[in-house]
Write an enzyme that holds these catalytic residues in place. Sequence first.
Site, PDB file in Angstrom:
ATOM      1  N   ASP A  16       0.860  -1.178   0.000  1.00 45.00           N
ATOM      2  CA  ASP A  16       0.000   0.000   0.000  1.00 45.00           C
ATOM      3  C   ASP A  16       0.899   1.231   0.000  1.00 45.00           C
ATOM      4  O   ASP A  16       1.207   1.801   1.047  1.00 45.00           O
ATOM      5  CB  ASP A  16      -0.884  -0.033   1.245  1.00 45.00           C
ATOM      6  CG  ASP A  16      -2.069   0.910   1.153  1.00 45.00           C
ATOM      7  OD1 ASP A  16      -2.355   1.385   0.044  1.00 45.00           O
ATOM      8  OD2 ASP A  16      -2.717   1.155   2.185  1.00 45.00           O
ATOM      9  N   GLU A  95      -6.952   4.959  -8.440  1.00 45.57           N
ATOM     10  CA  GLU A  95      -8.258   5.393  -7.962  1.00 45.57           C
ATOM     11  C   GLU A  95      -8.897   6.494  -8.807  1.00 45.57           C
ATOM     12  O   GLU A  95      -8.252   7.453  -9.224  1.00 45.57           O
ATOM     13  CB  GLU A  95      -8.137   5.878  -6.516  1.00 45.57           C
ATOM     14  CG  GLU A  95      -9.459   6.087  -5.844  1.00 45.57           C
ATOM     15  CD  GLU A  95      -9.423   5.713  -4.372  1.00 45.57           C
ATOM     16  OE1 GLU A  95     -10.441   5.919  -3.697  1.00 45.57           O
ATOM     17  OE2 GLU A  95      -8.391   5.206  -3.897  1.00 45.57           O
ATOM     18  N   LYS A 132      -9.847   1.689  -8.830  1.00 46.63           N
ATOM     19  CA  LYS A 132     -10.381   1.800  -7.472  1.00 46.63           C
ATOM     20  C   LYS A 132     -11.564   2.762  -7.448  1.00 46.63           C
ATOM     21  O   LYS A 132     -11.495   3.875  -7.967  1.00 46.63           O
ATOM     22  CB  LYS A 132      -9.303   2.292  -6.500  1.00 46.63           C
ATOM     23  CG  LYS A 132      -8.312   1.232  -6.101  1.00 46.63           C
ATOM     24  CD  LYS A 132      -7.294   1.750  -5.099  1.00 46.63           C
ATOM     25  CE  LYS A 132      -7.814   1.711  -3.698  1.00 46.63           C
ATOM     26  NZ  LYS A 132      -6.750   2.018  -2.698  1.00 46.63           N
ATOM     27  N   THR A 156     -13.173   0.121  -2.784  1.00 40.26           N
ATOM     28  CA  THR A 156     -12.463   0.513  -1.574  1.00 40.26           C
ATOM     29  C   THR A 156     -13.399   1.235  -0.603  1.00 40.26           C
ATOM     30  O   THR A 156     -14.583   1.402  -0.873  1.00 40.26           O
ATOM     31  CB  THR A 156     -11.252   1.387  -1.950  1.00 40.26           C
ATOM     32  OG1 THR A 156     -10.462   1.640  -0.806  1.00 40.26           O
ATOM     33  CG2 THR A 156     -11.685   2.702  -2.578  1.00 40.26           C
ATOM     34  N   PHE A 178     -11.691  -2.065   5.142  1.00 41.19           N
ATOM     35  CA  PHE A 178     -10.728  -1.235   5.860  1.00 41.19           C
ATOM     36  C   PHE A 178     -10.665  -1.612   7.338  1.00 41.19           C
ATOM     37  O   PHE A 178     -11.354  -1.025   8.178  1.00 41.19           O
ATOM     38  CB  PHE A 178     -11.081   0.248   5.688  1.00 41.19           C
ATOM     39  CG  PHE A 178     -10.486   0.865   4.450  1.00 41.19           C
ATOM     40  CD1 PHE A 178     -10.299   0.129   3.292  1.00 41.19           C
ATOM     41  CD2 PHE A 178     -10.120   2.197   4.441  1.00 41.19           C
ATOM     42  CE1 PHE A 178      -9.748   0.694   2.151  1.00 41.19           C
ATOM     43  CE2 PHE A 178      -9.571   2.788   3.302  1.00 41.19           C
ATOM     44  CZ  PHE A 178      -9.379   2.026   2.161  1.00 41.19           C
TER      45      PHE A 178
END
Length: 318
Positions: A16, A95, A132, A156, A178
């Site tokens: 990440d 994203e 994303k 996400t 998450f």
Amino acid sequence: MNQLEQLKKYTKIVIDSGDIENIEKYTPYDATTNPSLVLKAIQMQKYQYLLQESINYAKKKGGKKNKIVTNATDRIIVSIGAEILKKIPGVVSSEVDSRLSFNTEKSIKKAKKLISMYEQEFGLNRSRILIKLAATWECIQAAKELEKENIHCNLTLLFSFAQARACAESQVFLISPFVGRISDWYNINYSSSQYQSSLDPGVQSVKKIYKYYKKYSYKTIIMGASFRNIKQVLSLSGCDCLTISPELLSVLQSKDTLIQKKLIIPNKICSTPIHTLSHSDFLWLHNQDPMAVEKLSQGIRQFGTDQYLLEEIVIKNM
């Protein structure tokens, strides 16, 4: 074997980070980025050339100032993704602007634009890109449509079981629950005795999703994300994928304590449930979870803020 090497036996490890040097160091299979990571990376001196290249690219494309800024920021996202793909064998997640999170049509359009840039500007096949999107109803529907064109998506900011269920039913390629942010919320809003601190709420959320997906043979990949500590990571050993920060990867590399596989596919597999969530079902179930409502909204706002800051950097350097 250190713990990172052991973990790789049970789970696909994803880094990440937007920092290409970190990606080389930990040899992950895949990588994920987000607006916050891209913003952090593009402010590093070593990546200033990507910023200037992107601005020059956008200026050549022409148009009014707003269009130039948008094209430059999109190019930055793709450029960083393309650099990352030189260092990993798998895929990178890039994203879509979170300000489009409640517009299916615009999310689809932006996703196709990013994929086109990867393919036409860098010669990279769409099979190596995950788009994303925030796990709103609108973006889940966008992912469903994009899949028809072999554009795979990573949904996400996933906090509720309703989000996870809607993604599976829409045959979304991958979800990112998450973990850390869920636990953060419970730590702030409840005492440990109220939710049993030994049963980390973020970890339990992913375990529930994993059990449900495997029970009904859903193909959607589960990638635990947003970890706060090593205990959370190791508690999800055996999950399809885990996306981990460089800081926690470093800790895993430094320890050699034996780890165990925690998530195991159940023996009994059932047929897929007949009833699927409607839009109103989804909204009702998601809104029963105050943590999920708050964290999804907060996450979208934060990524939106980071997108604004990225645009300001572009404007300043134009």
